[in-house]
Design a protein around this motif. Structure first.
Motif, short mmCIF file in Angstrom:
data_model
loop_
_atom_site.label_atom_id
_atom_site.label_comp_id
_atom_site.label_asym_id
_atom_site.label_seq_id
_atom_site.Cartn_x
_atom_site.Cartn_y
_atom_site.Cartn_z
N UNK A 168 0.82 -1.22 0.00
CA UNK A 168 0.00 0.00 0.00
C UNK A 168 0.85 1.26 0.00
N UNK A 169 2.12 1.16 0.43
CA UNK A 169 2.98 2.35 0.44
C UNK A 169 3.91 2.41 -0.77
N UNK A 170 3.65 1.55 -1.78
CA UNK A 170 4.37 1.69 -3.03
C UNK A 170 5.71 1.00 -3.11
N UNK A 171 5.85 -0.17 -2.50
CA UNK A 171 7.06 -0.96 -2.60
C UNK A 171 6.70 -2.34 -3.16
N UNK A 172 7.68 -3.02 -3.76
CA UNK A 172 7.43 -4.39 -4.20
C UNK A 172 6.96 -5.23 -3.02
N UNK A 173 5.91 -6.02 -3.23
CA UNK A 173 5.43 -6.93 -2.20
C UNK A 173 6.20 -8.25 -2.35
N UNK A 174 7.21 -8.45 -1.50
CA UNK A 174 8.09 -9.60 -1.63
C UNK A 174 7.38 -10.93 -1.41
N UNK A 175 6.17 -10.90 -0.81
CA UNK A 175 5.44 -12.14 -0.57
C UNK A 175 4.68 -12.62 -1.80
N UNK A 176 4.75 -11.87 -2.88
CA UNK A 176 3.99 -12.18 -4.09
C UNK A 176 4.94 -12.61 -5.20
N UNK A 177 4.71 -13.79 -5.77
CA UNK A 177 5.55 -14.26 -6.86
C UNK A 177 7.01 -14.27 -6.48
N UNK A 178 7.86 -13.76 -7.37
CA UNK A 178 9.29 -13.64 -7.12
C UNK A 178 9.60 -12.19 -6.80
N UNK A 179 9.75 -11.89 -5.50
CA UNK A 179 10.05 -10.54 -5.05
C UNK A 179 9.05 -9.52 -5.61
N UNK A 180 7.78 -9.95 -5.69
CA UNK A 180 6.74 -9.02 -6.10
C UNK A 180 6.39 -9.05 -7.57
N UNK A 181 7.06 -9.92 -8.35
CA UNK A 181 6.88 -9.93 -9.81
C UNK A 181 6.54 -11.34 -10.30
N UNK A 182 5.70 -11.39 -11.32
CA UNK A 182 5.39 -12.65 -12.00
C UNK A 182 5.49 -12.42 -13.50
N UNK A 183 6.20 -13.28 -14.20
CA UNK A 183 6.26 -13.27 -15.66
C UNK A 183 5.61 -14.58 -16.13
N UNK A 184 4.33 -14.56 -16.55
CA UNK A 184 3.65 -15.80 -16.96
C UNK A 184 4.35 -16.47 -18.13
N UNK A 185 4.14 -17.78 -18.24
CA UNK A 185 4.80 -18.57 -19.27
C UNK A 185 4.09 -18.53 -20.60
N UNK A 186 2.90 -17.95 -20.66
CA UNK A 186 2.15 -17.87 -21.91
C UNK A 186 1.86 -16.42 -22.24
N UNK A 187 1.62 -16.17 -23.54
CA UNK A 187 1.21 -14.85 -23.98
C UNK A 187 2.37 -13.88 -24.12
N UNK A 188 2.03 -12.69 -24.59
CA UNK A 188 3.04 -11.66 -24.81
C UNK A 188 2.68 -10.33 -24.16
N UNK A 189 1.44 -10.17 -23.67
CA UNK A 189 1.03 -8.93 -23.05
C UNK A 189 -0.06 -9.22 -22.03
N UNK A 190 -0.03 -8.53 -20.90
CA UNK A 190 -1.09 -8.63 -19.92
C UNK A 190 -2.04 -7.46 -20.10
N UNK A 191 -3.34 -7.73 -20.25
CA UNK A 191 -4.25 -6.66 -20.64
C UNK A 191 -5.34 -6.35 -19.63
N UNK A 192 -5.68 -7.27 -18.72
CA UNK A 192 -6.79 -7.01 -17.81
C UNK A 192 -6.61 -7.77 -16.51
N UNK A 193 -7.28 -7.25 -15.45
CA UNK A 193 -7.18 -7.81 -14.11
C UNK A 193 -8.53 -7.76 -13.42
N UNK A 194 -8.79 -8.72 -12.55
CA UNK A 194 -9.95 -8.66 -11.66
C UNK A 194 -9.57 -9.37 -10.37
N UNK A 195 -9.89 -8.75 -9.23
CA UNK A 195 -9.67 -9.37 -7.93
C UNK A 195 -10.99 -10.00 -7.49
N UNK A 196 -10.97 -11.30 -7.26
CA UNK A 196 -12.19 -12.03 -6.92
C UNK A 196 -12.48 -11.91 -5.42
#
Length: 909
Positions: A584-612
């Motif tokens: 919430x204060x604008x830093x990478x969330x290290x508990x998410x993915x790899x140090x806050x980042x995920x690079x999916x194995x499929x596709x070439x662009x991420x276009x949309x998001x929804x939090x369930x």
């Protein structure tokens, strides 16, 4: 010490181009006026842009030129920063402990740029009312002489608009010549005295005095100006006030004969460049600017020391004696004179104190209240702070045998705090960048480890967002260059692509700055939220390919305040989607993915998001490589791992060759609008535009249209849908373009359509479910698009649609060089009460203003974000409009905020 190169400037060939002569000489004078900088420090100063792995990356060079200590103990520094193409004034304020003062400017930092001129700082003064006054100069050009620049700031760091013209006073010397602004001092009565000198055979020396309000002091000299001529050209001028208010000015001779050059014999270990035996000029003036004829020879004193090369500073000791600093045969030297201008032979050896240390610049010095002399000098690669007794003898109780090695790369200002602590200010360098830096030492020369970080406080303006409304068209560009234009400067491409309102009213904006993924957060009133990221900005470089930018396409906010960003990066030359989570204060969330980042194995662009509702994350990425093209739905667990209960290994394949729009629904489902190939022949590929709805589980929602699909009426396959929005009643409003090639009359049409919740076209909207928002001819298109920037998130026609609470429809499209907002009533008729007959055209930038995202607040106010452009760069802009389409002046200063932070992009590892 590495060998020097051979450098020559020949004046003779310039005789056929006389306008160039003063420019060359002024440049040389400027170099000499900074003789207290080492060659290595000069070389360390980068230009605004450098080439790094074939990528033009803007770096910042910042150096403190002056500092003042406020009565409350806060420390204000002023200098130059080139973090936004041109050099500008930069100020930073520190608390007594060395930490940034968040109540000053923006996070403790302020920058000011005047149009597109390079400006340099000469001095900083603190007025009695707490306001700060900078003295500086503009760099001369072939057509414009140097301007003396005064800019005043309120105590909170904001420019004092009541001073001069919008906070700035400009003065051109009566001779209208190329000059150097050398020094300024604040008198006890609040008047400011400025010394400047021009390159002339007589050595024209000017004193200019200003009233506290910035007006020239008519009672000083002739209408505020005093001119003197020592009889020889001056390279350096310095100025100080005696306790009785009299004015003492000193200068050093410059010699220009045929050619200006420097030849250093290779391998020379004891070479001292430049001529010696220079004349030094001292003059004293009364408080009204008249010459004080009781001083020296009728008011002035000229003397020659056989080995003296330059004079850099002068000051008065408590007994009134005059101390000067310079160098004798490239060794630091201090000299002292009586008040009548005669040499004080009791000081040092026959009036001179000279160290055995060789150095590459003249010493900076200041006097302690007890008369002791603190000075900075260079000894090869070391920067030393030394202290001498009032009689010139080295003070062995200070540091180690009278000297302390400074942790700075260069020191350009010294100050003594009331408790005796010593402040040395200048810059720190790393690679080719430099930052403001202050080091603090106790009176005995030991480091004050409680100050800043282990005795050192630094400020980097490259990470500082610079206010700039994109209003100026900058020569030499007559139109906006896409990325490069000849040998001109690199175009800065800062742009917002998506925005989101937080429940607390704060505004999140994501996009790209230069080449980096950038997220900003603003308060509800339009100020950057300094508690987010670094001064309100989070920026990071994800791509491993230097020629491609990281692009953000969607934002989402989790219930716990964490922020999700999805977009596109590059792995070598291949586009890859990314998903980033920030705290919430604008830093990478290290508990998410790899140090806050995920690079999916499929596709070439991420276009949309929804939090369930269960905290899981639904994302849309694609397309895949090869043929046929497909897109993918991915569902992630809250920790960033794929949810294997969803589809196959957390992935559902969606049969779209191209995805035009994605719309998240309240239940966490998704509406996808895209193209699907229906027929392929040798001459053409026929496509069908499909609207398809998916549930949060990844299955097709068969309640929509026929088996969950609606074939959009594309009017003979010629409509390109770009955006859709969901009305509260479940109806779907979409926008797009009918290109001119689709019409026999060669008209382009901006199209708005509405569908019922079951996918059928809504006949109650416009004409049989559609509205033509705008029709333009091919001639219109040819005239208004030339030379203007394309958004990195390019869209044509009606690109963005949203629904207000009263079911009015807002749509944004690019018309000519700017975006236009249209508002329609629920039946599809234009709402003439909005803006100008239903339209509002954005015009923030001098060249172009494009909106990539917008939203509506609960009070009906409209927020837009995107880019504004002038002839050299694009900025991120955020603007707010009232419900009637008028600009909201309560948002920021004038309803809009524009900043440039592309300079903050770090080099690739």
């Amino acid at each position: 010490m590495p060998p020097f190169c051979f450098v020559f400037f020949f004046l003779l060939p310039l005789r056929s181009q006389p306008i160039l002569i003063p420019i060359v000489l002024t440049a040389f004078l400027t170099a000499l006026s900074h003789a207290d900088e080492t060659p290595s420090s000069a070389l360390a100063r980068p230009s605004a842009a450098i080439e790094d792995n074939n990528l033009s990356v803007v770096r910042s060079s910042e150096q403190i030129r002056a500092l003042v200590i406020q009565p409350d103990g806060n420390i204000v520094t002023a200098g130059a920063s080139n973090a936004a193409i041109t050099n500008g004034f930069a100020l930073a304020r520190y608390k007594p402990d060395g930490s940034p003062d968040a109540g000053f400017g923006q996070g403790g930092k302020v920058t000011t740029r005047l149009d597109n001129e390079d400006i340099e700082v000469t001095a900083l003064a603190l007025q009695g009312d707490g306001k700060l006054l900078i003295t500086g100069q503009t760099s001369p050009t072939a057509n414009h002489p140097t301007n003396i620049i005064l800019t005043r700031y309120n105590s909170n760091g904001r420019v004092d608009a009541g001073f001069g013209a919008n906070g700035t006073v400009r003065t051109v010397l009566p001779s209208n010549t190329f000059s150097t602004v050398s020094k300024s001092v604040m008198q006890a009565d609040g008047k400011l005295l400025v010394a400047a000198h021009s390159l002339s055979p007589e050595g024209d020396l000017w004193l200019v005095r200003y009233e506290p309000d910035g007006k020239l002091d008519a009672g000083f000299g002739i209408k505020g100006f005093v001119k003197s001529s020592p009889g020889f050209s001056l390279a350096k001028v310095t100025l100080t006030l005696q306790p009785d208010g009299k004015i003492l000015v000193g200068g050093t001779e410059i010699r220009v004969t045929g050619a200006i050059g420097l030849v250093v014999p290779p391998g020379a270990a004891d070479f001292c460049p430049g001529p010696s035996g220079l004349r030094v000029f001292l003059a004293r003036y009364n408080t009204d600017g008249s010459i004080d004829r009781s001083f020296g020879d009728n008011g002035a004193y000229t003397f020659v020391l056989a080995d003296l090369r330059t004079l850099t500073h002068l000051a008065f000791q408590p007994d009134g004696k005059i101390v000067l600093s310079g160098d004798v045969h490239c060794r630091p030297a201090l000299t002292r004179y009586h008040t009548d201008g005669s040499v004080d032979t009791t000081f040092g050896v026959n009036g001179i104190v000279q160290t055995e240390k060789r150095f590459a610049g003249s010493p900076l010095f200041t006097l302690q209240p007890d008369g002791k002399i603190l000075s900075v000098l260079y000894a090869y690669e070391d920067l030393l702070l030394t202290r001498h007794h009032a009689n010139g003898v080295l003070d062995a109780s200070f540091g180690v045998s009278g000297a302390v090695t400074l942790s700075l790369r260069d020191a350009t200002a010294l100050a003594i705090q009331p408790n005796g602590d010593i402040l040395a200010a200048g810059y720190m360098s790393q690679d080719i960048e430099s930052d403001f830096a202050i080091a603090r030492y106790h009176a005995d020369g030991s480091v004050d480890t409680d100050f800043g970080s282990k005795g050192l406080a630094t400020t980097n303006f490259a990470l500082f967002p610079h206010a700039d409304h994109c209003e100026t068209t900058i020569p030499p560009f007559s139109s906006f260059p896409r990325d490069y234009r000849g040998d001109g400067p690199r175009v800065r491409r800062d742009e917002a692509s998506t925005l989101l309102l937080q429940p607390d009213g704060k505004i999140l904006v994501a996009g790209t700055a230069g080449y980096a993924l950038t997220v900003l957060r603003y308060t509800a009133n339009g100020d950057l939220d300094r508690g987010f990221g670094v001064d309100g900005v989070f920026t990071t470089r994800l791509s491993s390919h230097p020629k491609y930018a990281d692009l953000a396409f969607a934002l989402a906010l989790q219930p716990d305040g964490k922020i999700l960003v999805i977009g596109m990066t590059h792995n070598e030359m291949k586009g890859r989607p990314f998903l980033v989570r920030l705290t919430a204060d604008g830093q990478f969330d290290a508990s998410f993915g790899t140090e806050g980042k995920i690079i999916p194995s499929v596709g070439s662009v991420g276009s949309a998001l929804a939090v369930l509702s269960d905290g899981k994350i639904l994302a849309v990425v694609g397309p895949n490589e090869g043929w046929p093209k497909n897109w993918f739905l991915l569902r992630f667990l809250p920790d960033g791992n794929l949810d294997w209960a969803f589809g196959v290994g957390g992935i559902v394949t969606v049969n779209f060759e191209n995805l035009n729009a994605t719309l998240a629904q309240p239940n966490g489902g998704l509406l996808l609008i895209g193209a699907r190939m229906i027929k392929q022949t040798k001459s053409r590929i026929a496509t069908d535009f499909i609207l398809e709805r998916y549930s949060p589980t990844g299955s097709v929602d068969k309640n929509l249209g026929v088996q969950g699909k609606v074939a959009l009426d594309t009017w003979n396959e010629k409509v390109y849908p770009s955006t859709f929005a969901l009305q509260p009643d479940g109806k779907i409003v979409g926008g797009g373009l009918v290109p001119y090639s689709s019409n026999q009359d060669l008209n382009e049409e901006f199209l708005l359509v509405r569908y019922n919740s079951d996918g059928s076209r809504d006949p109650t909207f416009g004409e049989d479910g559609k509205v033509i928002a705008l029709r333009r001819s091919l001639t219109d298109l040819q005239q208004d698009g030339v030379g203007l920037p394309l958004s990195r998130y390019f869209c044509s026609g009606l690109c963005h649609v949203t629904i207000q609470d009263n079911s009015n429809i807002l749509a944004v499209g690019r018309v000519g060089k700017n975006s236009t907002v249209f508002r329609y009533l629920p039946d599809g008729s234009i709402d003439t009460s909005f803006g100008n007959a239903g339209k509002v055209t954005l015009a923030i930038g001098a060249q172009s203003t494009l909106a990539n995202a917008f939203t509506v607040q609960q009070d009906g106010k409209l927020i837009l974000a995107g880019l504004c452009a002038n002839a050299r760069h694009t900025n991120i802009f955020l603007a707010r409009y009232n419900p009637d389409g008028s600009i909201d002046p309560t948002f920021s200063a004038d309803g809009q905020v524009t900043i440039r932070i592309g300079v903050a992009v770090p080099p690739l590892p």
